[in-house]
Motif scaffolding. Structure first.
Motif, PDB file in Angstrom:
ATOM      1  N   TYR A 181      26.856  -7.885   7.488  1.00  0.00           N
ATOM      2  CA  TYR A 181      25.499  -7.421   7.780  1.00  0.00           C
ATOM      3  C   TYR A 181      24.492  -7.931   6.754  1.00  0.00           C
ATOM      4  N   GLN A 182      24.966  -8.183   5.561  1.00  0.00           N
ATOM      5  CA  GLN A 182      24.051  -8.564   4.491  1.00  0.00           C
ATOM      6  C   GLN A 182      23.689 -10.046   4.488  1.00  0.00           C
ATOM      7  N   VAL A 183      24.501 -10.869   5.175  1.00  0.00           N
ATOM      8  CA  VAL A 183      24.201 -12.312   5.174  1.00  0.00           C
ATOM      9  C   VAL A 183      24.014 -12.939   6.553  1.00  0.00           C
ATOM     10  N   TYR A 219      36.493  -4.092   7.205  1.00  0.00           N
ATOM     11  CA  TYR A 219      35.401  -3.146   7.479  1.00  0.00           C
ATOM     12  C   TYR A 219      34.465  -3.037   6.293  1.00  0.00           C
ATOM     13  N   HIS A 220      33.250  -3.534   6.472  1.00  0.00           N
ATOM     14  CA  HIS A 220      32.224  -3.390   5.428  1.00  0.00           C
ATOM     15  C   HIS A 220      31.022  -2.679   6.050  1.00  0.00           C
ATOM     16  N   TRP A 221      31.270  -1.497   6.609  1.00  0.00           N
ATOM     17  CA  TRP A 221      30.245  -0.501   6.960  1.00  0.00           C
ATOM     18  C   TRP A 221      29.523  -0.659   8.292  1.00  0.00           C
ATOM     19  N   LEU A 251      39.352  -1.308   3.882  1.00  0.00           N
ATOM     20  CA  LEU A 251      38.038  -0.663   3.915  1.00  0.00           C
ATOM     21  C   LEU A 251      37.264  -1.038   2.658  1.00  0.00           C
ATOM     22  N   ASN A 252      35.996  -1.379   2.811  1.00  0.00           N
ATOM     23  CA  ASN A 252      35.163  -1.579   1.620  1.00  0.00           C
ATOM     24  C   ASN A 252      34.514  -0.262   1.218  1.00  0.00           C
ATOM     25  N   GLU A 253      34.763   0.136  -0.008  1.00  0.00           N
ATOM     26  CA  GLU A 253      34.086   1.285  -0.619  1.00  0.00           C
ATOM     27  C   GLU A 253      33.994   2.481   0.321  1.00  0.00           C
ATOM     28  N   GLN A 254      35.163   2.966   0.684  1.00  0.00           N
ATOM     29  CA  GLN A 254      35.195   4.192   1.490  1.00  0.00           C
ATOM     30  C   GLN A 254      34.400   5.298   0.791  1.00  0.00           C
ATOM     31  N   TYR A 294      33.235  -3.261  -9.284  1.00  0.00           N
ATOM     32  CA  TYR A 294      32.773  -2.672 -10.540  1.00  0.00           C
ATOM     33  C   TYR A 294      31.353  -3.131 -10.860  1.00  0.00           C
ATOM     34  N   TYR A 295      30.470  -2.176 -11.058  1.00  0.00           N
ATOM     35  CA  TYR A 295      29.102  -2.485 -11.466  1.00  0.00           C
ATOM     36  C   TYR A 295      28.696  -1.766 -12.749  1.00  0.00           C
ATOM     37  N   GLN A 296      29.190  -0.545 -12.921  1.00  0.00           N
ATOM     38  CA  GLN A 296      28.678   0.250 -14.041  1.00  0.00           C
ATOM     39  C   GLN A 296      29.598   1.418 -14.362  1.00  0.00           C
ATOM     40  N   THR A 356      36.897  -7.333  -6.453  1.00  0.00           N
ATOM     41  CA  THR A 356      36.298  -7.787  -5.197  1.00  0.00           C
ATOM     42  C   THR A 356      34.769  -7.811  -5.266  1.00  0.00           C
ATOM     43  N   GLU A 357      34.193  -7.203  -6.301  1.00  0.00           N
ATOM     44  CA  GLU A 357      32.748  -7.284  -6.515  1.00  0.00           C
ATOM     45  C   GLU A 357      32.414  -6.990  -7.973  1.00  0.00           C
ATOM     46  N   ASN A 358      31.435  -7.719  -8.492  1.00  0.00           N
ATOM     47  CA  ASN A 358      30.819  -7.438  -9.792  1.00  0.00           C
ATOM     48  C   ASN A 358      29.622  -8.372  -9.925  1.00  0.00           C
ATOM     49  N   THR A 363      32.528 -12.495  -7.696  1.00  0.00           N
ATOM     50  CA  THR A 363      31.210 -12.006  -8.105  1.00  0.00           C
ATOM     51  C   THR A 363      30.465 -11.554  -6.855  1.00  0.00           C
ATOM     52  N   TRP A 364      29.591 -10.607  -7.033  1.00  0.00           N
ATOM     53  CA  TRP A 364      28.635 -10.251  -5.994  1.00  0.00           C
ATOM     54  C   TRP A 364      27.325 -10.836  -6.425  1.00  0.00           C
ATOM     55  N   SER A 365      26.790 -11.846  -5.748  1.00  0.00           N
ATOM     56  CA  SER A 365      27.222 -12.367  -4.472  1.00  0.00           C
ATOM     57  C   SER A 365      27.088 -13.884  -4.523  1.00  0.00           C
ATOM     58  N   LEU A 419      20.924  -9.295   1.652  1.00  0.00           N
ATOM     59  CA  LEU A 419      20.263  -8.000   1.833  1.00  0.00           C
ATOM     60  C   LEU A 419      20.980  -6.924   1.021  1.00  0.00           C
ATOM     61  N   SER A 420      20.234  -6.190   0.228  1.00  0.00           N
ATOM     62  CA  SER A 420      20.804  -5.006  -0.404  1.00  0.00           C
ATOM     63  C   SER A 420      20.491  -3.825   0.519  1.00  0.00           C
ATOM     64  N   TRP A 421      21.530  -3.083   0.888  1.00  0.00           N
ATOM     65  CA  TRP A 421      21.437  -2.067   1.949  1.00  0.00           C
ATOM     66  C   TRP A 421      20.182  -1.212   1.844  1.00  0.00           C
ATOM     67  N   LEU A 422      19.921  -0.682   0.653  1.00  0.00           N
ATOM     68  CA  LEU A 422      18.800   0.241   0.500  1.00  0.00           C
ATOM     69  C   LEU A 422      17.672  -0.343  -0.349  1.00  0.00           C
ATOM     70  N   ASN A 423      17.939  -1.471  -1.002  1.00  0.00           N
ATOM     71  CA  ASN A 423      16.953  -2.028  -1.936  1.00  0.00           C
ATOM     72  C   ASN A 423      16.261  -3.278  -1.423  1.00  0.00           C
ATOM     73  N   GLY A 424      16.578  -3.686  -0.212  1.00  0.00           N
ATOM     74  CA  GLY A 424      15.907  -4.831   0.389  1.00  0.00           C
ATOM     75  C   GLY A 424      16.282  -6.167  -0.230  1.00  0.00           C
ATOM     76  N   GLN A 473      14.484  -7.874  -2.375  1.00  0.00           N
ATOM     77  CA  GLN A 473      13.923  -8.073  -3.716  1.00  0.00           C
ATOM     78  C   GLN A 473      15.014  -7.971  -4.793  1.00  0.00           C
ATOM     79  N   LYS A 474      16.096  -7.266  -4.506  1.00  0.00           N
ATOM     80  CA  LYS A 474      17.176  -7.127  -5.494  1.00  0.00           C
ATOM     81  C   LYS A 474      18.186  -8.234  -5.230  1.00  0.00           C
ATOM     82  N   ARG A 475      18.235  -9.189  -6.131  1.00  0.00           N
ATOM     83  CA  ARG A 475      19.026 -10.392  -5.878  1.00  0.00           C
ATOM     84  C   ARG A 475      20.266 -10.445  -6.752  1.00  0.00           C
ATOM     85  N   TYR A 476      21.347 -10.960  -6.176  1.00  0.00           N
ATOM     86  CA  TYR A 476      22.618 -11.035  -6.897  1.00  0.00           C
ATOM     87  C   TYR A 476      23.214 -12.438  -6.928  1.00  0.00           C
ATOM     88  N   GLY A 477      22.682 -13.361  -6.120  1.00  0.00           N
ATOM     89  CA  GLY A 477      23.403 -14.603  -5.838  1.00  0.00           C
ATOM     90  C   GLY A 477      23.385 -15.659  -6.929  1.00  0.00           C
TER      91      GLY A 477
HETATM   92  C1  BGP Z   1      28.444  -2.365  -3.112  1.00  0.00           C
HETATM   93  C2  BGP Z   1      28.577  -2.895  -1.719  1.00  0.00           C
HETATM   94  C3  BGP Z   1      27.924  -4.207  -1.489  1.00  0.00           C
HETATM   95  C4  BGP Z   1      26.658  -4.442  -2.279  1.00  0.00           C
HETATM   96  C5  BGP Z   1      26.769  -3.992  -3.717  1.00  0.00           C
HETATM   97  C6  BGP Z   1      25.469  -4.015  -4.477  1.00  0.00           C
HETATM   98  O1  BGP Z   1      28.351  -0.981  -3.069  1.00  0.00           O
HETATM   99  O2  BGP Z   1      29.934  -3.006  -1.355  1.00  0.00           O
HETATM  100  O3  BGP Z   1      27.801  -4.382  -0.111  1.00  0.00           O
HETATM  101  O4  BGP Z   1      25.545  -4.029  -1.617  1.00  0.00           O
HETATM  102  O5  BGP Z   1      27.314  -2.722  -3.829  1.00  0.00           O
HETATM  103  O6  BGP Z   1      24.771  -2.834  -4.272  1.00  0.00           O
HETATM  104  P1  BGP Z   1      23.237  -2.756  -4.020  1.00  0.00           P
HETATM  105  O7  BGP Z   1      22.959  -3.671  -2.894  1.00  0.00           O
HETATM  106  O8  BGP Z   1      22.976  -1.331  -3.693  1.00  0.00           O
HETATM  107  O9  BGP Z   1      22.579  -3.161  -5.278  1.00  0.00           O
END
Ligand code: BGP
Length: 474
Positions: free
Chosen positions: A18-20, A119-121, A164-167, A296-298, A374-376, A421-423, A428-433, A435-439
């Motif tokens: 959904y994000q790409v 499954y990623h949501w 499942l991603n991040e149940q 892992y992010y924080q 699988t993500e950082n 790495t993410w990403s 698209l960031s689900w809730l942050n649009g 503007q929040k870039r990871y690539g």
């Molecule tokens: C995880 C999700 C990703 C991705 C990432 C970054 O929770 O599995 O899909 O979005 O976080 O989060 P955010 O976009 O809220 O910054």
């Protein structure tokens, strides 16, 4: 002297459909719950949505060529369930199946290992409408049928599967915080849906084993290890509480097929215990994964929270306005506090590479499973310069420190299979649009620009190229 990274270490990067992809209704795809959720005003930052996203559906060859240029060893992506089964079950959409088949072939052509998230949501909307999605046990069978079709179709080419991603995230946001679809705020329904998701996850892993497919499978868990604020015993207890509630409550089920008993008692006291039958427990035991996927992010830091203390209602920061996160906690159990030793991103996420080493060691010690990261990554506002460059030194520093933490964890004895790495591209960031870039790759999302959706390599692109090239020595 640190151990070297294993020679078959999967240096990767990740995304989700959904994000790409965009192409939200192309070629027979059915709507997902996210396609509809983003249409409700106020659900996402400035009503951003994934209808076009970064148009990966039409540009996947260009994106894979960039991955090949970087030297990526693995690419993690997810499959949109409703591209394969437009209504979640029943009739198969062959064009959807072919899209991912072509993507997998394109990756393999460049020696990039596909890591497929099942499954990623993006649940098919039809299953939400018919039986309320994750709240019905019917989903166990439908999810398993869908996963088996993927194993049968791609199993000869795909060696790594994420169930499942991040149940923990989609269940808590979807059923307690109300910030993801179906936007429910009801802890009882949350714990019930969560149990069903556990069963569905176990059922898919069991099907994978019974089908005799080669390869490895495991869930991806969003693990933010907790620290106590200090050594005051009541803060240590707050740390015990959050560890059981936010980590063991999920990972124990994956790894041991049982819930932590402190949590069961807790849920019972609060009247939130879901129905758990003997046959459920038997199924959970058969769902042991080959690895723990770690997103892992924080880290988070907690302190004691009295019974009349702060609750979960505090606003989160979805705007990138540093310092706008409000207090939150669970009365009688814990509250989140600031860690005075850590920097934060503009979205108030702590920057803590040692926390990754802690996360890896906690998983290895408690579960004795290999870990696939699988993500950082670092979400930031990036600036595209007029000459097409993007100087994201902050991201390079962030990732470099995290790579070092992985190497330290490997030297501690943790078996780490790879690092995604993410990403890869901005997305698209689900809730942050947007503007929040990871690539590593900047994507121009300016609708007024002739160059909309053009890809630009950031400085971090070349930095990671070197890392991969030297197998983590540079
Ligand atoms: C995880 C999700 C990703 C991705 C990432 C970054 O929770 O599995 O899909 O979005 O976080 O989060 P955010 O976009 O809220 O910054």
């Amino acid at each position: 002297q640190l151990d070297s990274f294993p020679t078959d270490f999967l240096w990767g990067s990740a995304s989700a459909a959904y994000q790409v992809e965009g192409a939200w209704d192309a070629d027979g795809k059915g709507p997902s719950v996210w396609d509809n959720f983003v249409k409700i005003p106020g659900t996402t930052f400035k009503s951003s949505n994934g209808q076009v996203a970064v148009d990966h559906y039409h540009r996947y060859q260009e994106d894979v060529a960039l991955m090949a240029e970087q030297g990526l060893k693995a690419y993690r992506f997810s499959i949109a369930w409703s591209r394969i089964f437009p209504t979640g079950k029943g009739e198969i959409n062959q064009v959807g199946l072919e899209f991912y088949s072509n993507l997998i072939d394109e990756l393999l052509k460049h020696d990039i290992e596909p890591i497929v998230t099942i499954y990623h949501w993006d649940l098919p909307q039809a299953l939400q409408d018919e039986y309320q999605g994750w709240e019905s046990r019917q989903i166990i069978e439908d999810f398993t049928t869908y996963a088996k079709l993927l194993f049968d179709t791609y199993g000869d080419r795909v060696k790594y599967w994420v169930s499942l991603n991040e149940q923990n995230v989609f269940i808590m946001h979807g059923y307690m915080m109300g910030t993801h679809p179906p936007a429910v705020r009801d802890p009882k329904r949350m714990y019930a849906a969560n149990h069903i998701a556990n069963l569905a996850n176990a059922s898919v892993i069991k099907a994978f084993r019974e089908g005799g497919y080669s390869g490895k499978i495991g869930p991806s868990f969003a693990f933010a290890p907790a620290y106590p604020l200090d050594c005051r015993p009541e803060n240590i207890l707050a740390y015990e509480n959050i560890s059981d509630m936010s980590a063991h409550f999920w990972m124990d089920v994956y790894a041991f097929g049982r819930y932590p008993r402190i949590m069961l008692k807790n849920l019972e006291k609060m009247g939130l215990l879901p129905e758990i039958t003997e046959s459920d427990l038997a199924l959970l035991k058969e769902g042991k994964p080959d690895f723990m996927g770690l997103n892992y992010y924080q880290t988070m830091t907690v302190a004691n929270n009295p019974l009349d203390g702060v609750g979960m209602s505090g606003e989160a920061n979805y705007t990138g306005e540093k310092g706008s996160t409000q207090e939150s906690g669970m009365p009688g159990l814990f509250k989140m506090v600031e860690n005075p030793y850590l920097e934060r991103t503009n979205w108030d996420w702590t920057i803590d590479h040692q926390g990754l080493r802690v996360a890896l060691r906690r998983i290895a010690s408690r579960y004795d499973l290999p870990v696939l990261i699988t993500e950082n990554g670092l979400g930031e506002f990036d600036t595209l310069e007029t000459d097409g460059t993007v100087h994201d030194q902050g991201r390079i520093d962030y990732l470099q420190h995290h790579c070092l933490a992985i190497q330290e964890a490997i030297s501690d004895g943790v078996e780490v299979m790879g690092y995604c790495t993410w990403s890869f591209t901005d997305l698209l960031s689900w809730l942050n649009g947007y503007q929040k870039r990871y690539g590593f790759v900047y994507v121009d999302r300016d609708e007024t620009s002739e160059k909309e959706l053009t890809r630009y390599k950031k400085d971090s692109f070349y930095w990671y190229q070197e890392v991969i090239n030297s197998n983590g020595q540079s």
